[in-house]
Scaffold this motif. Structure first.
Motif, PDB file in Angstrom:
ATOM      1  N   HIS A   6      -3.723   8.426  -2.974  1.00 52.77           N
ATOM      2  CA  HIS A   6      -3.025   9.637  -3.401  1.00 52.77           C
ATOM      3  C   HIS A   6      -3.923  10.863  -3.318  1.00 52.77           C
ATOM      4  N   ALA A   7      -3.338  11.950  -2.839  1.00 52.37           N
ATOM      5  CA  ALA A   7      -4.039  13.232  -2.767  1.00 52.37           C
ATOM      6  C   ALA A   7      -3.828  13.987  -4.084  1.00 52.37           C
ATOM      7  N   PRO A   8      -4.873  14.216  -4.870  1.00 52.47           N
ATOM      8  CA  PRO A   8      -4.706  14.914  -6.152  1.00 52.47           C
ATOM      9  C   PRO A   8      -4.070  16.294  -6.007  1.00 52.47           C
ATOM     10  N   GLU A   9      -4.232  16.930  -4.840  1.00 45.05           N
ATOM     11  CA  GLU A   9      -3.705  18.280  -4.633  1.00 45.05           C
ATOM     12  C   GLU A   9      -2.351  18.274  -3.923  1.00 45.05           C
ATOM     13  N   PRO A  12      -3.645  -5.822 -11.799  1.00 44.33           N
ATOM     14  CA  PRO A  12      -4.401  -4.577 -11.638  1.00 44.33           C
ATOM     15  C   PRO A  12      -4.437  -4.129 -10.179  1.00 44.33           C
ATOM     16  N   GLY A  13      -4.084  -2.880  -9.954  1.00 44.80           N
ATOM     17  CA  GLY A  13      -4.073  -2.338  -8.608  1.00 44.80           C
ATOM     18  C   GLY A  13      -5.300  -1.492  -8.347  1.00 44.80           C
ATOM     19  N   SER A  14      -5.379  -0.972  -7.141  1.00 43.81           N
ATOM     20  CA  SER A  14      -6.513  -0.139  -6.738  1.00 43.81           C
ATOM     21  C   SER A  14      -6.014   1.275  -6.448  1.00 43.81           C
ATOM     22  N   LEU A  15      -6.726   2.276  -6.967  1.00 45.29           N
ATOM     23  CA  LEU A  15      -6.395   3.676  -6.735  1.00 45.29           C
ATOM     24  C   LEU A  15      -7.525   4.329  -5.963  1.00 45.29           C
ATOM     25  N   PHE A  16      -7.184   4.981  -4.855  1.00 45.55           N
ATOM     26  CA  PHE A  16      -8.173   5.730  -4.091  1.00 45.55           C
ATOM     27  C   PHE A  16      -7.665   7.154  -3.934  1.00 45.55           C
ATOM     28  N   LEU A  17      -8.475   8.109  -4.359  1.00 43.17           N
ATOM     29  CA  LEU A  17      -8.077   9.516  -4.313  1.00 43.17           C
ATOM     30  C   LEU A  17      -8.497  10.154  -2.993  1.00 43.17           C
ATOM     31  N   LEU A  18      -7.541  10.717  -2.306  1.00 35.48           N
ATOM     32  CA  LEU A  18      -7.789  11.406  -1.036  1.00 35.48           C
ATOM     33  C   LEU A  18      -8.054  12.884  -1.324  1.00 35.48           C
ATOM     34  N   ASP A  19      -9.230  13.162  -1.834  1.00 33.97           N
ATOM     35  CA  ASP A  19      -9.581  14.519  -2.247  1.00 33.97           C
ATOM     36  C   ASP A  19      -9.449  15.498  -1.083  1.00 33.97           C
ATOM     37  N   GLY A  20      -8.761  16.606  -1.332  1.00 34.60           N
ATOM     38  CA  GLY A  20      -8.614  17.650  -0.336  1.00 34.60           C
ATOM     39  C   GLY A  20      -7.494  17.435   0.655  1.00 34.60           C
ATOM     40  N   ALA A  49       0.856  -1.193   0.000  1.00 31.56           N
ATOM     41  CA  ALA A  49       0.000   0.000   0.000  1.00 31.56           C
ATOM     42  C   ALA A  49       0.884   1.232   0.000  1.00 31.56           C
ATOM     43  N   LEU A  50       0.629   2.161  -0.908  1.00 27.13           N
ATOM     44  CA  LEU A  50       1.444   3.357  -1.069  1.00 27.13           C
ATOM     45  C   LEU A  50       0.585   4.597  -0.843  1.00 27.13           C
ATOM     46  N   VAL A  51       1.100   5.530  -0.055  1.00 18.57           N
ATOM     47  CA  VAL A  51       0.369   6.761   0.264  1.00 18.57           C
ATOM     48  C   VAL A  51       1.193   7.952  -0.213  1.00 18.57           C
ATOM     49  N   ASN A  52       0.678   8.672  -1.206  1.00 19.08           N
ATOM     50  CA  ASN A  52       1.361   9.858  -1.741  1.00 19.08           C
ATOM     51  C   ASN A  52       2.837   9.573  -2.038  1.00 19.08           C
TER      52      ASN A  52
END
Length: 402
Positions: free
Chosen positions: A193-196, A215-223, A129-132
């Protein structure tokens, strides 16, 4: 949850300070969390991500690559930590000798890049699991001087903390090496990942997923920002990571024997002053106190859990009764509150000399029910087992274990 410091050896034998977080009982699985959260100072990210895993039976060895800030007198309280792929491998080796092997790697920022690069040396890992996390060293190279880039070593400041980069690390996390490692990795990959994010662009998340073998999973941490500095963002990332880890790593909640009916275990969580980890059956909960009284607000208060028990029991009792009668009850909503009132203001109270607890319960019944049916269901609320227990004489026996 138990917590203790662990000293590891990274690249060139440089000491690396890590923190071990343990669940109640024997861990069913292990994880390594590598991050750069301390660049921000007091980020809630590490605690939230750790609890999401520990509450599911993981032993978590947490390593932060950030060097401590230098004081006004130029001194620092502990030695620098040098980011290295070796430190990730050493953390996994330390766990392997003492606990179940590390089946999960979680990496934030450059810690994530290092974790991905370490995959070929850790065949026991089943999920990443990778965060930013950057897909290579480019975001760091941009912050180095020309001389530092040429020497492949230097120092980067992202906040109160610093990243000291030793020679060889940027080579070890080169984009092509990370891509090759992900391309050969047969396990599951999650990218948060945070788009901003102003340090690592979303394009890096896309590259990491494109390089993955499956295939991996992408979850966007908006804001969110790079460090998950807001409590809500850290909690959101933890809420995604916990169930995903339990699904793709050994299903620890199924391996652990559930507690017998009627038995509840409570252990201090080791986070803040009041947080408690609760285990009942095969379920895990968290209790805490609000920030206003010195807690971390990581779970409901004990009285909140008490009200929840009464509310849940009330709704279940009404549902069971309506189903038995064949009544058209579509939905039950129960709202509760707790307060202490003077006994003299309570007409039903036997004592008139002190304060008593008052639990207020508001029941909403949805469906085409007759007035008689609504009245009967409202009266049945007092028949729920938890209500009857609260109104009965309760004997609490406390024993001290050796």
């Amino acid at each position: 949850m138990g917590t203790r410091a662990v000293e590891l050896r990274g690249a060139g034998g440089v000491p690396v300070t890590a923190v071990l977080e343990l669940p109640p009982g024997r861990p069913a699985a292990s994880a390594v969390l590598v991050s750069c959260f301390a660049c921000l100072g007091q980020s809630p990210g590490p605690a939230r991500l750790c609890h999401a895993l520990v509450s599911r039976g993981f032993a978590v060895l947490r390593v932060d690559f950030t060097a401590p800030p230098v004081g006004s007198d130029g001194a620092q309280t502990k030695p620098d930590t040098l980011p290295s792929v070796d430190a990730v491998v050493e953390a996994a080796a330390w766990l392997r000798e003492r606990y179940p092997p590390a089946r999960l790697l979680v990496g934030h920022s450059l810690g994530g890049t290092a974790a991905a690069a370490a995959l070929p040396r850790l065949p026991e890992v089943a999920a990443l699991a990778l965060v930013n996390a950057p897909s290579g060293p480019e975001p760091v190279l941009e912050r180095l001087t020309a001389l530092e880039r040429e020497a492949q070593e230097g120092e980067v400041s992202l906040g109160p903390g610093r990243l000291r980069l030793a020679k060889g690390f940027l080579h070890d996390i080169a984009a092509e090496r990370v891509a090759q490692a992900l391309g050969a990795f047969p396990g599951a990959v999650l990218v948060l990942h945070a788009p901003e994010d102003r340090y690592v662009s979303l394009e890096h998340a896309r590259r990491l997923l494109a390089a993955a073998r499956r295939p991996g999973s992408l979850f966007l941490l908006d804001g969110a920002d790079h460090f998950l500095s807001r409590e809500a963002d850290a909690s959101l990332a933890a809420d995604v990571l916990g169930p995903w880890a339990a699904r793709h790593v050994t299903p620890v909640t199924e391996r652990e024997a559930p507690l017998p009916p009627g038995v509840v275990e409570v252990h201090e969580a080791g986070e803040g002053s009041f947080a408690q980890d609760i285990r009942t059956g095969r379920h895990r909960l968290r209790a805490d106190e609000p920030l206003s009284v010195g807690g971390e607000d990581s779970g409901p208060t004990p009285y909140g859990l008490l009200l929840a028990a009464l509310g849940a029991c009330t709704a279940m009792t009404l549902r069971m009764y309506a189903s038995r009668k064949g009544w058209p009850l579509e939905h039950v909503h129960v709202q509760l509150s707790h307060d202490k009132v003077h006994a003299k203001d309570c007409q039903e109270c036997e004592t008139k000399t002190r304060k008593v607890d008052r639990l207020k319960r508001s029941v909403k019944l949805v469906g085409p029910l007759s007035e008689e049916q609504r009245a009967k269901l409202t009266a049945m609320a007092d028949r729920c087992p938890v209500h009857q227990t609260l109104e009965s004489e309760v004997d609490v026996l406390t024993v001290l274990e050796d």
